[in-house]
Design a protein around this motif. Sequence first.
Motif, mmCIF file in Angstrom:
data_model
loop_
_atom_site.group_PDB
_atom_site.id
_atom_site.type_symbol
_atom_site.label_atom_id
_atom_site.label_comp_id
_atom_site.label_asym_id
_atom_site.label_seq_id
_atom_site.Cartn_x
_atom_site.Cartn_y
_atom_site.Cartn_z
ATOM 1 N N ALA A 339 0.815 -1.211 0.000
ATOM 2 C CA ALA A 339 0.000 0.000 0.000
ATOM 3 C C ALA A 339 0.848 1.260 0.000
ATOM 4 N N ASP A 340 2.144 1.152 0.340
ATOM 5 C CA ASP A 340 3.012 2.333 0.349
ATOM 6 C C ASP A 340 4.368 2.034 -0.296
ATOM 7 N N ALA A 341 4.403 1.146 -1.281
ATOM 8 C CA ALA A 341 5.664 0.766 -1.914
ATOM 9 C C ALA A 341 6.274 1.957 -2.643
ATOM 10 N N SER A 342 7.589 2.099 -2.530
ATOM 11 C CA SER A 342 8.272 3.167 -3.251
ATOM 12 C C SER A 342 8.429 2.779 -4.716
ATOM 13 N N TYR A 343 8.627 3.787 -5.552
ATOM 14 C CA TYR A 343 8.827 3.509 -6.969
ATOM 15 C C TYR A 343 10.140 2.769 -7.198
ATOM 16 N N ALA A 344 11.123 3.026 -6.329
ATOM 17 C CA ALA A 344 12.432 2.387 -6.492
ATOM 18 C C ALA A 344 12.332 0.865 -6.416
ATOM 19 N N VAL A 345 11.467 0.353 -5.551
ATOM 20 C CA VAL A 345 11.371 -1.112 -5.436
ATOM 21 C C VAL A 345 10.586 -1.711 -6.604
ATOM 22 N N GLN A 346 9.764 -0.897 -7.253
ATOM 23 C CA GLN A 346 9.018 -1.385 -8.415
ATOM 24 C C GLN A 346 9.837 -1.319 -9.701
ATOM 25 N N LEU A 347 10.793 -0.388 -9.760
ATOM 26 C CA LEU A 347 11.507 -0.101 -11.001
ATOM 27 C C LEU A 347 12.193 -1.324 -11.613
ATOM 28 N N PRO A 348 12.875 -2.185 -10.836
ATOM 29 C CA PRO A 348 13.492 -3.365 -11.476
ATOM 30 C C PRO A 348 12.480 -4.238 -12.221
ATOM 31 N N GLY A 349 11.317 -4.448 -11.624
ATOM 32 C CA GLY A 349 10.299 -5.250 -12.279
ATOM 33 C C GLY A 349 9.808 -4.612 -13.564
ATOM 34 N N LEU A 350 9.641 -3.270 -13.570
ATOM 35 C CA LEU A 350 9.190 -2.570 -14.762
ATOM 36 C C LEU A 350 10.246 -2.646 -15.867
ATOM 37 N N ILE A 351 11.518 -2.476 -15.500
ATOM 38 C CA ILE A 351 12.587 -2.522 -16.504
ATOM 39 C C ILE A 351 12.710 -3.917 -17.102
ATOM 40 N N VAL A 352 12.722 -4.944 -16.245
ATOM 41 C CA VAL A 352 12.850 -6.313 -16.741
ATOM 42 C C VAL A 352 11.667 -6.673 -17.639
#
Length: 469
Positions: A339-352
Amino acid sequence: MAITSVAGFMASLDNLVVTTALPSIREDLGGELHDLEWTVSAYTLTFAVLLMFGAALGDRFGRRRLFGTGLVVFTAASAAAALAPGIDTLIAARAVQGVGAAIMMPLTLTLLTAAVPVARRGMAYGIWGAANGLAVASGPLIGGSLTEHFSWQWIFWLNVPLGLALLPLARLRLAESYGTGAPLDVPGTLLASGGLFGIVYGLVRGPVDGWSGPVVLTALFSGGALLVGFVLHGTRARNPMLPMRLFRSRAFAGINAAGLLMFLGMFGSVFLLSQYLQGVLGYSPTEAGLRMLPWTGAPMIVAPVAGILSDRIGGRPVVAVGLFLQAVGLGHLATVITADASYAVQLPGLIVSGVGMALYFAPASALVMSSVVPAEQGIASGANNALREVGGALGIAVMGSIFAARGGYETARTFVDGLRPALLVGAGAVALAGVAVLLIPARGPVGPAGPPSAEPAPEEGRAPAAVAG
């Protein structure tokens, strides 16, 4: 080249441009999850089932004439969507938009082929494909920016001046041409349309009405029966829209199964993640669109590398690796989202995920074209693109149903509770797509791959009968 590229850009853009506007549409017009699903799926579904029929109409009655007809329908439906007073009217306008796109889009490449000398067609196809790839990549960002700085209606108003400008240019600058005049497959089109509508309607209404409800069961069973009828029709009719004998080829069956499953996982994920970024994390529509770019925009950067790799080692391993990478990326997002995840932790998944999608797009078209004899490449191209669009509609319906069953819009926590299992299903679908590609018989390099969403240059003097972005 300019006329056909802009028309292709418009049709491809409307696949994903609405995703970042969904929260604003929901706030303005109301509606539940199933209404938002139909806002996207009404377009992709009509686009998919009428794509090959639209190409056949152009071949029979004149490509320039039908291109203009499709452009008029698409432009008028865009204005109707912008003026929609309620969610039901918007869904209806989106469905008509899909009809216009299905008539207009497959004729852009055949008209371009007729207008460009043989020696320059490779460059023309590349520019045309790049325009379609740019539309897919920038769709969430354009939708978010227009929604934030103007209103969500402007994602549809944008098409109106472009359409009005193209109409006289098409009349004055495009030469009329005709195809073989093969009979239209009206029964096949009706069977496919009715069957897919029934399946998608049942999946969308299941969480609302209950999976054992009479309406849901009737829709699912009747839709399934009509699709069985479509398959039987494709095996027995003299000139079917989609000859089922093509699926006897492991290569053709494998790459089409992969396309359907990849778009199922990708479209469903984009549909939910764009709402998560705004509704849960509080990003503006523009900020959400920008944060999706590492995923949706990667094909514009990685595609040349994927093309070089496919030339050297063949398209099959490149496409398979790309699909498995996208599955890993979606799986990563499912594990880190809170519910409060930072964009930094999502970025690897988006790039891959973005790199994986790029590795898929570049060589996949060449695999489709190499899976059939040259005389059937037009049918193969149209079938592949139609099945991709079907996968997108099914993805939104399937993953939306999982989201509704496990979560909802009530709080940030309930949204995340529904999003996580939906993303895992999306990752599983894309992984299955990778397995399907591995079942394709191994071959040598398949030749150069074009830009995202582009088809390879067809044989001299002809173009694929149906191509979609």
